[in-house]
Design a protein around this motif. Structure first.
Motif, PDB file in Angstrom:
ATOM      1  N   TYR A  85       0.797  -1.227   0.000  1.00 34.61           N
ATOM      2  CA  TYR A  85       0.000   0.000   0.000  1.00 34.61           C
ATOM      3  C   TYR A  85       0.831   1.279   0.000  1.00 34.61           C
ATOM      4  O   TYR A  85       0.282   2.356  -0.198  1.00 34.61           O
TER       5      TYR A  85
ATOM      6  N   TRP B  96       3.212   2.255  -7.573  1.00 37.74           N
ATOM      7  CA  TRP B  96       2.295   1.689  -8.563  1.00 37.74           C
ATOM      8  C   TRP B  96       0.941   1.383  -7.942  1.00 37.74           C
ATOM      9  O   TRP B  96      -0.096   1.537  -8.585  1.00 37.74           O
ATOM     10  N   PHE B  97       0.917   0.958  -6.684  1.00 39.95           N
ATOM     11  CA  PHE B  97      -0.339   0.643  -6.010  1.00 39.95           C
ATOM     12  C   PHE B  97      -1.147   1.928  -5.779  1.00 39.95           C
ATOM     13  O   PHE B  97      -2.362   1.956  -5.982  1.00 39.95           O
TER      14      PHE B  97
ATOM     15  N   ALA C 270      -0.911   4.644  -7.586  1.00 39.42           N
ATOM     16  CA  ALA C 270      -1.341   5.131  -8.902  1.00 39.42           C
ATOM     17  C   ALA C 270      -2.581   4.378  -9.374  1.00 39.42           C
ATOM     18  O   ALA C 270      -3.535   4.988  -9.879  1.00 39.42           O
ATOM     19  N   VAL C 271      -2.600   3.056  -9.213  1.00 43.11           N
ATOM     20  CA  VAL C 271      -3.757   2.256  -9.635  1.00 43.11           C
ATOM     21  C   VAL C 271      -4.995   2.687  -8.853  1.00 43.11           C
ATOM     22  O   VAL C 271      -6.077   2.867  -9.430  1.00 43.11           O
ATOM     23  N   ASN C 272      -4.863   2.869  -7.559  1.00 43.11           N
ATOM     24  CA  ASN C 272      -6.008   3.308  -6.754  1.00 43.11           C
ATOM     25  C   ASN C 272      -6.442   4.724  -7.110  1.00 43.11           C
ATOM     26  O   ASN C 272      -7.638   5.026  -7.128  1.00 43.11           O
TER      27      ASN C 272
ATOM     28  N   VAL D 214      -6.138   6.189 -10.071  1.00 43.83           N
ATOM     29  CA  VAL D 214      -6.837   6.130 -11.366  1.00 43.83           C
ATOM     30  C   VAL D 214      -8.233   5.549 -11.180  1.00 43.83           C
ATOM     31  O   VAL D 214      -9.207   6.036 -11.766  1.00 43.83           O
ATOM     32  N   THR D 215      -8.358   4.535 -10.368  1.00 40.10           N
ATOM     33  CA  THR D 215      -9.665   3.936 -10.107  1.00 40.10           C
ATOM     34  C   THR D 215     -10.619   4.957  -9.497  1.00 40.10           C
ATOM     35  O   THR D 215     -11.776   5.050  -9.904  1.00 40.10           O
TER      36      THR D 215
END
Length: 161
Positions: free
Chosen positions: A18, A22-23, A25-27, A29-30
């Motif tokens: 967490y 990258w984690f 960034a993914v969250n 964007v979501t």
């Protein structure tokens, strides 16, 4: 201390997922996609429930129907149907702009509101009456010219009134 397990070599470089970029960034964007979807949904819902926009869409649809009828009548050489559809298209466009019923848009009503426009649509009204009651026959070329003139008048109504 024989029963203790030494995990130091395996956990020394361990970083929780967490806190990895990258984690995050993914969250992020979501969350942005969800927010954009919510905003789009609310906007569509608001626009769908707006009575003034619904009325405008209905008038635009009615004008398109009349223009289609004009094209069909022109292809068939049916003067009465062509000029009737042309007059109804003008009535629909003016009714939307002036917030009146299309049936209330007579040449007299147009003259009372916009004398210059009344001069340009008067020939269409006269030809509609003449074709309906007098049966005047116009040639295909004349109908094509009338079609062009009516479409120009509709563009003028949409852009200038």
């Amino acid at each position: 201390m024989a029963n203790q397990l030494d995990l130091t070599p395996f956990t020394k470089g361990f970083v929780p997922v967490y806190v990895q970029p990258w984690f995050m960034a993914v969250n992020g964007v979501t969350l942005l996609v969800l927010a954009a979807g919510y905003v789009t949904h609310r906007r569509r819902e608001r626009l769908a429930n707006d009575p003034s926009l619904a009325a405008a869409r209905e008038h635009q649809r009615a004008v398109r129907v009349e223009l289609d009828l004009m094209g069909k009548a022109q292809a068939a050489g049916d003067n009465a149907a062509f000029f009737t559809a042309a007059r109804r298209a003008l009535q629909q466009a003016l009714a939307r702009k002036w917030k009146l019923r299309p049936a209330d848009i007579s040449l007299t009503a147009i003259q009372a509101r916009h004398a210059e426009l009344a001069e340009s649509v008067a020939p269409v009204y006269a030809m509609a009456d003449e074709a309906a009651y007098g049966g005047q026959i116009a040639t295909q070329v004349a109908l094509a010219d009338w079609d062009k003139a009516v479409r120009e008048q509709l563009r003028y109504i949409d852009s200038n009134l």
